[in-house]
Design a protein around this motif. Structure first.
Motif, PDB file in Angstrom:
ATOM      1  N   LEU A 403       0.818  -1.214   0.000  1.00 49.38           N
ATOM      2  CA  LEU A 403       0.000   0.000   0.000  1.00 49.38           C
ATOM      3  C   LEU A 403       0.855   1.269   0.000  1.00 49.38           C
ATOM      4  O   LEU A 403       0.438   2.295  -0.565  1.00 49.38           O
ATOM      5  N   VAL A 404       2.014   1.233   0.612  1.00 48.54           N
ATOM      6  CA  VAL A 404       2.927   2.378   0.541  1.00 48.54           C
ATOM      7  C   VAL A 404       3.388   2.573  -0.892  1.00 48.54           C
ATOM      8  O   VAL A 404       3.446   3.711  -1.402  1.00 48.54           O
ATOM      9  N   ALA A 415      -2.754  11.049  -2.205  1.00 49.16           N
ATOM     10  CA  ALA A 415      -2.716  11.121  -0.736  1.00 49.16           C
ATOM     11  C   ALA A 415      -1.301  11.291  -0.193  1.00 49.16           C
ATOM     12  O   ALA A 415      -1.114  11.342   1.025  1.00 49.16           O
ATOM     13  N   ALA A 416      -0.304  11.392  -1.070  1.00 52.81           N
ATOM     14  CA  ALA A 416       1.082  11.493  -0.620  1.00 52.81           C
ATOM     15  C   ALA A 416       1.303  12.755   0.199  1.00 52.81           C
ATOM     16  O   ALA A 416       0.808  13.830  -0.146  1.00 52.81           O
ATOM     17  N   SER A 421       5.690   8.720   5.139  1.00 51.99           N
ATOM     18  CA  SER A 421       5.302   7.522   4.403  1.00 51.99           C
ATOM     19  C   SER A 421       3.809   7.260   4.601  1.00 51.99           C
ATOM     20  O   SER A 421       3.335   7.149   5.731  1.00 51.99           O
ATOM     21  N   VAL A 422       3.076   7.172   3.497  1.00 50.93           N
ATOM     22  CA  VAL A 422       1.620   6.977   3.530  1.00 50.93           C
ATOM     23  C   VAL A 422       1.264   5.687   2.806  1.00 50.93           C
ATOM     24  O   VAL A 422       1.823   5.379   1.745  1.00 50.93           O
ATOM     25  N   ALA A 423       0.343   4.913   3.387  1.00 48.29           N
ATOM     26  CA  ALA A 423      -0.193   3.711   2.742  1.00 48.29           C
ATOM     27  C   ALA A 423      -1.619   3.995   2.299  1.00 48.29           C
ATOM     28  O   ALA A 423      -2.389   4.599   3.055  1.00 48.29           O
ATOM     29  N   GLY A 424      -1.983   3.575   1.081  1.00 47.19           N
ATOM     30  CA  GLY A 424      -3.335   3.888   0.615  1.00 47.19           C
ATOM     31  C   GLY A 424      -3.793   3.020  -0.526  1.00 47.19           C
ATOM     32  O   GLY A 424      -3.001   2.325  -1.169  1.00 47.19           O
ATOM     33  N   PRO A 447       1.476   7.893   9.799  1.00 46.57           N
ATOM     34  CA  PRO A 447       2.646   7.482   9.010  1.00 46.57           C
ATOM     35  C   PRO A 447       2.698   5.954   8.912  1.00 46.57           C
ATOM     36  O   PRO A 447       2.347   5.274   9.881  1.00 46.57           O
ATOM     37  N   ALA A 448       3.133   5.444   7.808  1.00 48.45           N
ATOM     38  CA  ALA A 448       3.099   4.000   7.592  1.00 48.45           C
ATOM     39  C   ALA A 448       3.982   3.252   8.572  1.00 48.45           C
ATOM     40  O   ALA A 448       3.698   2.098   8.925  1.00 48.45           O
TER      41      ALA A 448
END
Length: 489
Positions: A403-404, A415-416, A421-424, A447-448
Motif C-alpha cells: 500500500l505504501v 494522498a502522498a 510515508s503513507v499507505a493507501g 505514518p506508515a
C-alpha cells in the motif's frame, strides 16, 4: 350492626383494599413501564424541561441546554449544527437519535453512575442536571473531513471516517448531506413536525449517517481484503508474482459479461509482481486470486475484518457490511474486486485499513470517550478492546509494503504527504444501477511506519462527470487533509 350497614361497610372495605392494591401495583410494579411509555406526556414534558448534559468535542460543547423563557425551561441547542449533526443526532419532544439517544440516560441525569449528583440535587432542592459525554472526535480532523467533502462540486452525498488504529477511537465522522438539529429541537412543535417531514421525504437522505448506516459496493478498496486472504493462505508474500493479464474470464461464463478487464492499466500478460498489481489496481489479478482462494476463504477473511457483524456499541443505527455466503465461482471472482453483492460502510473500510496499520488487530470502534458528571468530573472512561486478529503481523507488514508503494508509485498518489510515508488504496465501484454513476472510495493510513490515523472516504454522488469519477483524484486529497490534521496536531 344491622345487615344493610354491615353490607355497605364490607363493600367500602373491599373498595379501599382494591384502591390500595391498584396504587401499589401502579407505583411499584408498573412504575418503570409507565415511565418509559412513549404516550406518557407527563414524563416527556418533564424530560424536555430538564437541564440536559452537554456533548463535548475537546472542550467545546456541540450540544447543550440553555435556559428558556417558555414552559419547557431549557432549550436544547447545537452550536455547530451541520458539521456534527450525524453524530449528535437530535433531541426533540418526539424522539432522540444518535448520541442523544444512545447516551440518553447520562445526558438526562437518570444514569446510575450519576447517583451522587442526583442525591446532592435532591438534598439541596436543585433540579436534576444531566451528565456530560466527551466524544473521541478530533476537532481539526473533523474540520478537514467536513471541509474536504463539502468542497466537492454540487450536492454532495458521501462520508469520511477516521480512526486511531491502535485504540479504535473515532477521530472524525462526517456525512453529507447533513441537517440542522436545532430545527428538530425547537419548542415550536408544529415547526418540528414540518421540519422532520421535509427531511424525511428528502431523497438525498440527510437524516442518514452514511458513515455507519449506509452500505455501498467498496470496489477496489476491497482488494486489500483479497490480498490479505492471499497472503494469509501461505502461497503469497509482498514479493510474490500473482496472476496478471489484460483480461480475465470468470469461470463458468461466456460472452462479454463474463470478462473482467483493467481499463487500460498496465497489468502484464501472465504473472506480474504483487506490487505492480496493487499499484495499478489490476482487476484481473484480484478476481483470479479470489477464485483461487475460494468462496469460503474469502468469507472467512472478510468476516475477520468485521463484515457480517455489528460492533459499534455507542452510536446507532449501524448497518452490517455484507460479504455474501455460498457464492458460485463467477460471483467469487467479482467479490474479489469488491463487486457482486459485497457492500460496506465507510466505517468498515476504515477498520480494514486500520487493522493493517495495527499489526493485523481490528480494534472495536467507539466514539464515547468519557462519561462525566454535570461538573465534568470523570465517572467512566472507555477502554479500548480487540474485535479480532484479522491477519498476522507479518501479513500486515506485507500489505503495508504494497500500500505504501501504491501511494508512492501508483493510483493512490494524491494522498502522498511530503516527508511522511503513507499507505493507501483507491476504489471506484460500479453502482449496478442504470444511470447511477460509480462510487468513489479511498482508504489510507499514516505514518506508515508509526500509524496514528486510518481514513476511509466514500463519495456516493457529486456534480462530477461520470468519466472523471475516480477514488484517488476525489478521495485522496480529503484523506490527505485528515491525516495531516492528526499528524500535525
Amino acid at each position: 350492626m344491622n345487615k344493610p350497614i354491615r353490607t355497605i361497610s364490607m363493600f367500602c372495605l373491599l373498595l379501599f383494599v382494591a384502591l390500595m392494591l391498584n396504587a401499589t401495583y401502579l407505583q411499584f410494579w408498573r412504575a418503570d413501564s409507565l415511565d418509559n411509555d412513549p404516550r406518557n406526556r407527563r414524563v416527556i414534558e418533564a424530560a424536555y424541561s430538564r437541564e440536559r448534559g452537554a456533548i463535548l468535542v475537546g472542550r467545546e460543547p456541540i450540544a447543550e441546554s440553555v435556559p428558556s423563557d417558555d414552559r419547557y425551561e431549557f432549550q436544547r441547542t447545537y452550536p455547530i449544527p451541520f458539521k456534527y449533526a450525524p453524530v449528535t443526532g437530535y433531541f426533540s419532544f418526539f424522539s432522540q437519535t444518535a448520541i442523544e439517544q444512545t447516551q440518553n440516560e447520562v445526558l438526562s441525569g437518570e444514569d446510575p453512575r450519576l447517583f451522587v449528583t442526583k442525591l446532592v440535587d435532591l438534598l439541596s432542592n436543585d433540579p436534576n442536571k444531566g451528565g456530560s459525554v466527551q466524544l473521541t472526535l478530533d476537532p481539526e480532523a473533523q474540520d478537514a473531513a467536513y471541509e474536504g467533502l463539502d468542497a466537492l462540486p454540487g450536492d454532495v452525498e458521501g462520508s469520511v471516517v477516521a480512526l486511531d488504529p491502535a485504540t479504535g477511537k473515532i477521530l472524525a465522522m462526517v456525512s453529507l448531506p447533513t441537517f440542522d438539529p436545532n430545527k428538530l429541537a425547537s419548542h415550536d412543535l408544529d415547526e418540528v413536525t414540518s421540519a422532520y417531514e421535509r427531511l424525511d421525504a428528502d431523497e438525498s437522505e440527510p437524516l442518514v449517517n452514511r458513515a455507519i448506516a449506509k452500505t455501498l459496493p467498496p470496489g477496489s478498496t476491497f482488494k486489500i481484503v483479497t490480498a490479505a486472504a492471499a497472503i494469509e493462505s501461505g502461497n503469497y508474500t509482498a514479493s510474490s508474482e500473482v496472476p496478471g493479464g489484460a483480461t480475465y474470464r470468470l469461470p463458468q461464463t461466456s460472452g462479454e459479461s463474463g470478462v473482467i478487464d483493467n481499463e487500460g492499466r498496465d497489468c502484464g500478460t501472465d504473472r506480474i509482481p504483487f506490487v505492480q498489481a496493487m499499484e495499478n489496481s489490476c482487476n484481473t489479478t484480484f478476481a483470479a486470486l479470489a477464485n483461487e482462494l475460494g468462496a469460503e476463504a474469502m468469507l472467512k477473511q472478510a468476516e475477520a475484518f468485521g463484515f457480517n457483524a455489528t460492533y459499534l456499541e455507542d452510536l446507532r443505527p449501524q448497518a452490517e457490511s455484507v460479504f455474501p455466503e455460498d457464492m458460485n465461482p463467477p460471483e467469487t471472482g467479482q467479490s474479489g474486486i469488491g463487486q457482486f453483492e459485497v457492500r460496506s460502510t465507510p466505517l468498515q473500510m476504515a477498520m480494514v485499513v486500520a487493522a493493517v496499520a495495527n499489526n493485523g488487530i481490528v480494534k472495536r470502534p467507539y466514539i464515547v470517550d468519557e462519561v462525566q458528571s454535570a461538573e465534568y468530573d470523570v465517572l467512566e472512561k472507555t477502554e479500548d478492546s480487540d474485535f479480532s486478529q484479522a491477519i498476522s503481523s507479518s501479513t500486515a507488514a506485507d500489505l503495508t509494503q504494497l500500500l505504501v508503494s501504491t501511494v508512492d508509485n501508483g493510483t493512490a498518489s494524491p494522498a502522498a504527504i511530503p516527508g511522511i510515508s503513507v499507505a493507501g488504496k483507491t476504489g471506484t465501484a460500479q453502482s449496478g444501477i442504470d444511470d447511477v454513476p460509480p462510487y468513489a472510495w479511498f482508504v489510507s493510513f499514516a505514518p506508515a511506519d508509526d500509524p496514528q490515523v486510518a481514513v476511509a472516504v466514500m463519495i456516493e454522488s457529486a456534480d462530477i462527470p461520470r468519466g472523471e469519477i475516480a477514488g484517488g483524484q476525489l478521495g485522496g486529497p480529503i484523506a490527505k487533509a485528515v491525516m495531516e490534521a492528526i499528524i500535525n496536531d
